[in-house]
Design a protein around this motif. Structure first.
Motif, PDB file in Angstrom:
ATOM      1  N   GLN A 291      -5.009   1.231  41.984  1.00  0.00           N
ATOM      2  CA  GLN A 291      -4.868   2.382  41.287  1.00  0.00           C
ATOM      3  C   GLN A 291      -6.127   2.860  40.664  1.00  0.00           C
ATOM      4  OE1 GLN A 291      -1.737   1.776  38.379  1.00  0.00           O
ATOM      5  NE2 GLN A 291      -0.132   2.216  39.924  1.00  0.00           N
ATOM      6  N   ARG A 292      -7.021   2.260  40.239  1.00  0.00           N
ATOM      7  CA  ARG A 292      -8.237   2.376  39.576  1.00  0.00           C
ATOM      8  C   ARG A 292      -9.220   2.834  40.613  1.00  0.00           C
ATOM      9  NH1 ARG A 292      -7.370  -2.258  36.564  1.00  0.00           N
ATOM     10  NH2 ARG A 292      -8.863  -3.288  37.958  1.00  0.00           N
ATOM     11  N   SER A 293      -9.225   2.117  41.734  1.00  0.00           N
ATOM     12  CA  SER A 293     -10.304   2.547  42.871  1.00  0.00           C
ATOM     13  C   SER A 293      -9.721   3.998  43.668  1.00  0.00           C
ATOM     14  CB  SER A 293     -10.072   1.580  44.131  1.00  0.00           C
ATOM     15  OG  SER A 293     -10.336   0.190  43.338  1.00  0.00           O
ATOM     16  N   LEU A 294      -8.449   4.275  43.601  1.00  0.00           N
ATOM     17  CA  LEU A 294      -8.037   5.353  44.432  1.00  0.00           C
ATOM     18  C   LEU A 294      -7.965   6.714  43.439  1.00  0.00           C
ATOM     19  CD1 LEU A 294      -5.254   3.981  46.738  1.00  0.00           C
ATOM     20  CD2 LEU A 294      -7.561   4.890  47.287  1.00  0.00           C
ATOM     21  N   PHE A 295      -7.538   6.345  42.109  1.00  0.00           N
ATOM     22  CA  PHE A 295      -7.188   7.396  41.154  1.00  0.00           C
ATOM     23  C   PHE A 295      -7.809   7.409  39.968  1.00  0.00           C
ATOM     24  CE2 PHE A 295      -3.208   6.055  43.543  1.00  0.00           C
ATOM     25  CZ  PHE A 295      -3.099   7.136  44.341  1.00  0.00           C
ATOM     26  N   GLY A 296      -8.696   6.453  39.718  1.00  0.00           N
ATOM     27  CA  GLY A 296      -9.410   6.221  38.326  1.00  0.00           C
ATOM     28  C   GLY A 296      -8.650   5.846  37.270  1.00  0.00           C
ATOM     29  N   GLN A 297      -7.315   5.524  37.113  1.00  0.00           N
ATOM     30  CA  GLN A 297      -6.495   5.276  36.226  1.00  0.00           C
ATOM     31  C   GLN A 297      -5.441   4.507  36.842  1.00  0.00           C
ATOM     32  OE1 GLN A 297      -4.902   8.955  34.656  1.00  0.00           O
ATOM     33  NE2 GLN A 297      -3.886   9.569  36.305  1.00  0.00           N
ATOM     34  N   THR A 298      -4.731   3.808  35.608  1.00  0.00           N
ATOM     35  CA  THR A 298      -3.439   3.133  36.152  1.00  0.00           C
ATOM     36  C   THR A 298      -2.109   3.962  35.550  1.00  0.00           C
ATOM     37  OG1 THR A 298      -3.745   1.542  34.218  1.00  0.00           O
ATOM     38  CG2 THR A 298      -5.015   0.724  36.120  1.00  0.00           C
ATOM     39  N   HIS A 299      -1.374   3.247  36.239  1.00  0.00           N
ATOM     40  CA  HIS A 299       0.064   4.046  35.819  1.00  0.00           C
ATOM     41  C   HIS A 299       1.344   2.555  36.132  1.00  0.00           C
ATOM     42  CE1 HIS A 299       3.448   6.543  34.873  1.00  0.00           C
ATOM     43  NE2 HIS A 299       3.744   6.260  36.202  1.00  0.00           N
ATOM     44  N   GLU A 300       1.986   2.200  35.034  1.00  0.00           N
ATOM     45  CA  GLU A 300       2.824   1.351  34.920  1.00  0.00           C
ATOM     46  C   GLU A 300       2.638   0.089  35.637  1.00  0.00           C
ATOM     47  OE1 GLU A 300       5.817   1.622  33.591  1.00  0.00           O
ATOM     48  OE2 GLU A 300       5.587   3.716  32.845  1.00  0.00           O
ATOM     49  N   VAL A 301       1.566  -0.731  35.397  1.00  0.00           N
ATOM     50  CA  VAL A 301       1.235  -1.858  35.790  1.00  0.00           C
ATOM     51  C   VAL A 301       1.334  -3.152  34.701  1.00  0.00           C
ATOM     52  CG1 VAL A 301      -0.077  -1.012  37.893  1.00  0.00           C
ATOM     53  CG2 VAL A 301      -1.331  -1.319  35.733  1.00  0.00           C
TER      54      VAL A 301
END
Length: 370
Positions: A291-301
Motif C-alpha cells: 500500500q505504501r509503495s502503490l498509494f503512499g499510505q496504508t489502510h486497515e493493516v
C-alpha cells in the motif's frame, strides 16, 4: 511402451535430438530446477558436465543443494539472477513453474533460447514459449542430454557473484536477513521449514539456503495466509510415522498465523514437536508495504492481536517472547531443542526485501528501451 497411471513417459528421441542441437550451439547455458524435478542426481551430473550455474524456483528449493559449487540460489532474488541471465544464451529448465512471484511479475527476462523439460505437456508452467519442450520423465531426459554433451569449462564466476551478493546483503544490516541466517545455522540439513506468508517468509524464499529435497514447504500457488502451521503439522505427522527425528519449524507472521492458530490444539493434543517462530509486527506487514509503495499510505493493516504467548500456554505449549535480534539469537537453541511443541514470538518490525534494497526489480537494471 505403455505408461502406468501416475508414471511419466520417456522423452521422445526427436525432442532429445532437437534439444541436443540447441545445447551444442550454446556457450553460456544456465539450469533452472523447479518443484517437479525430484531426480537431482541426473540434473547435477548434467550441470557439472556443462559447468553451468544452477538456479531454483521457490518450490524447487532443496531439489538442488544450495551448497553445491554450481548453485546460484533462488530466482526470486531477481537482481543477480537477471545479470546472469543477460549473459546466458540458453536456459534449461526442469519441472519449473515460472510464477508471477518468482519472476517479479514476469519482468525477469529469460535467455534467448529455452529447453523446457516437463513431465506433463498439459501444464508446462510458463507464459513464455520454449524453443524446445521435452515431455517425459525428468531424470531420464537429463541423462539423455548428458549423453549428448561433453565436459566444458565454466563460463560464470559463481563463487565471486555469490560472495559479492552476500557482502551486499550483510551491509544492509537488515534484521530479517540476519534472522534467517541465524536460523539456518541453528538447523540441521534435513530439518524441515514450513512457511506461511509474511515479510520474513519473502526473505526466506529469496535467500534461505536449502540443502535437501522435501525440507522446504512454501505456499507457492496462491500465497495462502495460514498455510504455515497446518503444513508443519502434516510434516511432523509424516516424521512421526516414519520414525524420522528431524525437526519441523513453522514460520509465520501475526496476521497469517491467526488464520489457523486454532491448530495449536492439534499440536497440544498429539504432542507434535513443531517449533513455531511467530514474527509479530501487529500488522499485515507485506500488505502495508504494498500500500505504501502503490498509494503512499496504508489502510486497515494494523491489527489488534491477542497475547500469543498466553494463548499458546493456554494449550499447554511452552512459549517465549523476544524483542531484539540478540534476544532471538539467545533463544533459538533452547526453543529448537525443547521437547514437544514450542512457540517463539519475535516482536519486531521488518522491512520487506524490496523496501530494504535486497531484491531489485529486473527493470531497474535493464537498459532503457529505445
Amino acid at each position: 511402451p505403455s505408461v502406468k497411471s501416475g508414471e511419466a513417459a520417456t522423452a521422445s528421441p526427436h525432442e532429445i535430438e532437437q534439444a541436443a542441437a540447441l545445447l551444442k550451439q550454446s556457450r553460456s547455458p544456465v539450469v533452472l530446477v523447479g518443484g517437479g524435478a525430484h531426480t537431482g542426481a541426473e540434473i547435477a551430473n548434467l550441470a557439472e558436465l556443462l559447468q553451468a550455474p544452477v538456479f531454483t524456483t521457490t518450490s524447487g528449493k532443496g531439489n538442488f543443494p544450495d551448497d553445491h559449487p554450481l548453485s546460484m540460489g533462488c530466482i526470486s532474488r531477481l537482481g543477480k539472477v537477471q545479470e546472469v541471465f543477460q549473459k546466458s544464451d540458453l536456459l534449461i529448465s526442469f519441472g519449473a513453474r515460472l510464477t508471477e512471484f518468482d519472476t517479479g511479475r514476469y519482468t525477469l527476462v529469460l535467455p534467448e533460447n529455452h529447453i523446457q523439460v516437463v513431465e506433463d505437456s498439459a501444464y508446462p508452467g510458463t507464459r513464455t514459449a520454449a524453443r524446445v519442450q521435452i515431455t517425459g520423465e525428468i531424470g531420464g531426459a537429463a541423462r539423455a542430454l548428458a549423453e549428448h554433451t561433453g565436459s566444458r569449462p565454466g563460463w560464470c564466476e559463481i563463487t565471486a557473484i555469490r560472495a559479492e551478493e552476500s557482502k551486499k546483503l550483510e551491509q544492509l544490516n537488515a534484521d530479517a536477513y540476519s534472522a534467517l541466517m541465524l536460523l539456518r545455522n541453528a538447523l540441521d540439513r534435513e530439518d524441515v521449514v514450513a512457511n506461511d506468508q509474511s515479510i520474513l517468509n519473502y526473505w526466506i524464499s529469496a535467500f534461505f539456503p536449502v540443502y535437501e529435497p522435501g525440507t522446504f514447504i512454501y505456499p507457492y500457488g496462491s500465497g495462502t495466509l495460514g498455510y504455515g502451521l497446518p503444513s508443519a503439522i502434516g510434516a511432523a505427522c509424516a516424521m512421526r510415522r516414519s520414525g524420522n527425528k528431524h525437526r519441523v519449524v513453522a514460520i509465520a507472521g501475526d496476521g497469517g498465523f491467526q488464520y489457523t492458530l486454532h491448530e495449536l490444539a492439534t499440536l497440544a493434543q498429539y504432542d507434535l514437536p513443531v517449533k513455531v517462530l511467530l514474527v509479530n509486527d501487529n500488522a499485515y506487514g507485506v500488505i502495508g508495504f504494498l500500500q505504501r509503495s502503490l498509494f503512499g499510505q496504508t489502510h486497515e493493516v494494523a491489527l489488534k492481536n491477542p497475547d500469543f504467548c498466553r494463548l499458546a500456554e493456554a494449550y499447554g505449549i511452552h512459549a517465549v517472547r523476544v524483542r531484539t535480534l540478540d534476544e532471538l539469537k539467545g533463544s533459538l537453541s533452547q526453543w529448537l531443542d525443547s521437547p514437544g511443541p514450542a512457540l517463539l514470538e519475535w516482536q519486531t518490525e521488518l522491512k520487506a526485501p524490496w523496501e530494504a534494497g535486497a531484491i531489485i526489480r529486473p527493470a531497474s537494471i535493464l537498459p532503457p528501451k529505445k
